[in-house]
Design a protein around this motif. Structure first.
Motif, short mmCIF file in Angstrom:
data_model
loop_
_atom_site.label_atom_id
_atom_site.label_comp_id
_atom_site.label_asym_id
_atom_site.label_seq_id
_atom_site.Cartn_x
_atom_site.Cartn_y
_atom_site.Cartn_z
N ILE A 186 1.00 -1.18 0.03
CA ILE A 186 0.11 0.16 -0.11
C ILE A 186 0.83 1.18 0.10
O ILE A 186 1.64 1.29 0.92
CB ILE A 186 -0.87 -0.01 1.14
CG1 ILE A 186 -1.85 -1.27 1.24
CG2 ILE A 186 -1.79 1.35 1.16
CD1 ILE A 186 -2.55 -1.58 2.63
N CYS A 241 -7.40 7.66 7.96
CA CYS A 241 -7.09 7.17 6.83
C CYS A 241 -6.44 5.60 7.30
O CYS A 241 -7.26 4.30 6.79
CB CYS A 241 -5.99 7.56 5.97
SG CYS A 241 -5.35 6.55 4.32
N CYS A 263 -7.55 5.48 -5.52
CA CYS A 263 -7.67 4.39 -4.70
C CYS A 263 -7.72 3.44 -5.85
O CYS A 263 -8.79 2.94 -6.48
CB CYS A 263 -9.00 4.10 -3.92
SG CYS A 263 -8.98 2.73 -3.23
N LEU A 296 -8.08 1.74 6.96
CA LEU A 296 -7.17 0.57 6.18
C LEU A 296 -6.83 -0.61 6.97
O LEU A 296 -7.09 -1.85 6.53
CB LEU A 296 -6.22 1.39 5.88
CG LEU A 296 -5.18 0.77 4.89
CD1 LEU A 296 -5.97 0.51 3.47
CD2 LEU A 296 -3.73 1.48 4.40
N SER A 354 -11.49 4.09 4.09
CA SER A 354 -11.79 2.68 3.36
C SER A 354 -12.94 2.04 3.95
O SER A 354 -13.06 1.70 5.17
CB SER A 354 -10.56 1.82 3.62
OG SER A 354 -9.51 2.37 2.57
#
Length: 310
Positions: free
Chosen positions: A19, A34, A170, A38, A123
């Motif tokens: 990532i 974030c 993304c 995630l 996410s």
């Protein structure tokens, strides 16, 4: 996790993921928002017995003038993500731009796939699971997520998910495919329209670029009084420059001249500044050469880079 990163897995679903997140003057709270979501998304895949995911690494590349993370913040993030995600924070010490920053974070990637993610995102739990599921076909080189609350209007095939280009906010890419096309074109697209160019080059290389509407990510966009996305001045400049460079690289001089004419008559100061810089680069004979067979992938439709759904 047991790493299986010594092999190429172009013929099946990726089992290891890197990532890559490029930071630029983000707040610490935004970074934590974030990463919390995630971790949940990665945890869901790791706990799913029907999916094999042997290794997940995170590379945070910071283009800010001063480090966003202090040493104690870096340690706290690594502790929070461990053992699900192996994290590393890198302060570049200069603003590389999105393209060069992403390339730097992925250049030594040996994982099967790289997930490029904006730091101003949150996410959904099934995000990574759905993105990986879209890569069961070996032909898929890149898959992007559905963004909320402002869903992108670009068209995609409702059955196969195929589309003109994938959004870099993304997007999951097969690492061999990314490396095969030399990553983002940082010279001609330092920040904006770089995802369109990358997608078209992946398609020229024989890969499919698809959209997965069941993979959802919240993208924190600022809205105006009529609920439209509020552009920043850098978007006016970089977006216009990106369009001119894209039309040049994909052999559409008619689009270049049309754009310059419209900007001359109706553009704002930032757009006129971009047009003037483009003309300067053209006069210096420093524009990119058109790609062979560019017309087989390039889609310039009503001012967009592909058809629209709405």
């Amino acid at each position: 996790m047991t790493s299986t990163m010594d092999r190429s897995v172009d013929d099946r679903t990726p089992t290891s993921v890197r990532i890559a997140i490029v930071l630029y003057e983000n707040s610490l709270a935004e970074v934590w928002r974030c990463l919390r979501s995630l971790r949940q998304s990665v945890r869901r895949v790791v706990d799913n017995p029907s999916i094999t995911l042997n290794a997940v690494t995170l590379r945070l590349g910071d283009c800010s003038h001063r480090p966003v993370l202090r040493a104690e913040d870096d340690l706290a993030i690594k502790t929070f993500l461990s053992p699900v995600v192996d994290a590393e924070y890198i302060w570049f010490g200069e603003n590389l731009g999105h393209s060069a920053g992403c390339n730097a974070l992925a250049e030594d990637a040996v994982e099967d796939a790289v997930l490029f993610l904006n730091p101003d995102t949150y996410s959904a739990p099934a995000l990574l699971e759905e993105l990986l599921g879209s890569m069961r076909s070996p032909k898929v080189a890149a898959v992007d997520a559905r963004q909320i609350p402002c869903e992108h209007p670009k068209w995609y095939d409702p059955t196969t998910g195929e589309q003109s280009w994938a959004s870099g906010a993304c997007v999951l890419l097969r690492t061999p495919s990314f490396h095969a096309v030399a990553g983002f074109d940082a010279q001609n697209f330092p920040s904006y329209v770089n995802d369109v160019d990358l997608s078209w080059r992946l398609r020229l290389h024989g890969g499919q670029v698809v959209h997965q509407p069941d993979a959802v990510v919240f993208h924190d966009k600022r809205l105006d009084s009529v609920a439209g996305v509020r552009p920043t001045s850098i978007e006016f400049y970089a977006g216009l420059m990106g369009r001119l460079m894209l039309a040049t690289k994909y052999d559409r001089p008619d689009i270049v001249e049309e754009t310059l004419t419209v900007v001359s008559a109706h553009g704002n100061d930032d757009q006129r500044r971009a047009a003037a810089e483009f003309v300067r680069i053209r006069e210096a004979d420093s524009l990119p050469d058109p790609l062979p067979a560019a017309d087989s992938v390039a889609e310039f439709v009503d001012g967009e880079y592909g058809r629209r759904r709405y």
